[in-house]
Design a protein around this motif. Structure first.
Motif, short mmCIF file in Angstrom:
data_model
loop_
_atom_site.label_atom_id
_atom_site.label_comp_id
_atom_site.label_asym_id
_atom_site.label_seq_id
_atom_site.Cartn_x
_atom_site.Cartn_y
_atom_site.Cartn_z
N LEU A 117 10.32 8.17 -8.89
CA LEU A 117 9.30 8.57 -9.72
C LEU A 117 8.63 9.84 -8.78
N LEU A 118 8.70 11.09 -9.37
CA LEU A 118 8.19 12.08 -8.48
C LEU A 118 6.98 12.59 -9.01
N ASP A 119 6.17 12.97 -7.93
CA ASP A 119 4.71 13.38 -8.29
C ASP A 119 4.55 14.75 -8.59
N GLN A 120 3.41 14.95 -9.13
CA GLN A 120 3.20 16.44 -9.77
C GLN A 120 3.21 17.42 -8.89
N ASN A 121 3.05 17.19 -7.45
CA ASN A 121 3.17 18.16 -6.70
C ASN A 121 4.69 18.81 -6.09
N LEU A 122 5.66 18.20 -6.77
CA LEU A 122 7.01 18.26 -6.62
C LEU A 122 7.63 19.03 -7.76
N PRO A 123 8.70 19.90 -7.70
CA PRO A 123 9.15 20.51 -8.82
C PRO A 123 10.06 19.67 -9.71
N TRP A 131 0.89 5.64 -9.67
CA TRP A 131 1.19 4.28 -8.96
C TRP A 131 1.55 3.27 -9.96
N ALA A 132 0.77 2.93 -10.89
CA ALA A 132 0.88 1.90 -11.95
C ALA A 132 2.24 2.22 -12.71
N GLU A 133 2.40 3.58 -13.10
CA GLU A 133 3.71 3.80 -14.01
C GLU A 133 4.86 3.46 -12.90
N ALA A 134 4.88 3.87 -11.65
CA ALA A 134 5.79 3.57 -10.77
C ALA A 134 6.30 1.93 -10.78
N ARG A 135 5.42 1.09 -10.76
CA ARG A 135 5.42 -0.33 -10.83
C ARG A 135 6.02 -0.80 -12.02
N ARG A 136 5.37 -0.12 -13.03
CA ARG A 136 6.06 -0.27 -14.38
C ARG A 136 7.74 -0.04 -14.56
N ARG A 138 -0.63 -1.44 0.24
CA ARG A 138 -1.05 -2.52 -0.53
C ARG A 138 0.28 -3.40 -0.81
N LYS A 139 1.23 -2.34 -1.81
CA LYS A 139 2.17 -3.04 -2.20
C LYS A 139 3.06 -2.00 -3.02
N GLY A 140 4.19 -1.80 -3.04
CA GLY A 140 5.02 -0.69 -3.67
C GLY A 140 5.73 -0.08 -2.68
N ARG A 141 6.59 0.93 -3.02
CA ARG A 141 7.36 1.77 -2.19
C ARG A 141 7.02 3.32 -2.51
N LEU A 142 7.23 4.06 -1.37
CA LEU A 142 6.72 5.41 -1.20
C LEU A 142 7.73 6.17 -0.08
#
Length: 107
Positions: free
Chosen positions: A4-10, A41-46, A64-68
């Motif tokens: 899931l790409l963040d808004q700061n990426l094209p 982050w919540a959407e990435a988890r979903r 805390r939890k998840g991957r980045l």
């Protein structure tokens, strides 16, 4: 692997990751272009997705939890950014597959 790409990426970066055999979603396409980091982050988890961002604020959430995947490549032209990712993404995926939850990609 799903990213899931963040808004700061094209948004076009999704196509590059898809060419490498991954599923890539962008917050803009999902209607989350103005979402907070916590909402992304919540959407990435979903979505069971790895967040990809230049934003250091995600480091706190990832601790805390998840991957980045944090891109520490500075401000670059898109073609330079795409080249860096294209050359280094197999190693990023290998590290994630190996169990690392936070991978930093530096230029």
């Amino acid at each position: 692997m799903r990213f899931l790409l963040d808004q700061n990426l094209p948004v076009r970066l999704c196509a590059l990751l898809q060419q490498q055999g991954h599923e890539a979603l962008h917050v803009e396409v999902l209607g989350l272009g103005t979402a907070t980091d916590a909402e992304v982050w919540a959407e990435a988890r979903r979505q069971d997705a790895v967040v990809v961002s230049k934003d250091s604020d995600f480091m706190v959430l990832a601790a805390r939890k998840g991957r980045l995947v944090r891109l520490r490549v500075g401000n670059r032209a898109n073609r330079d950014l795409f080249d860096i990712i294209d050359r280094n993404w197999p190693q990023v995926v290998e590290r994630l597959d190996g169990g690392e939850r936070i991978v930093e990609l530096r230029a």
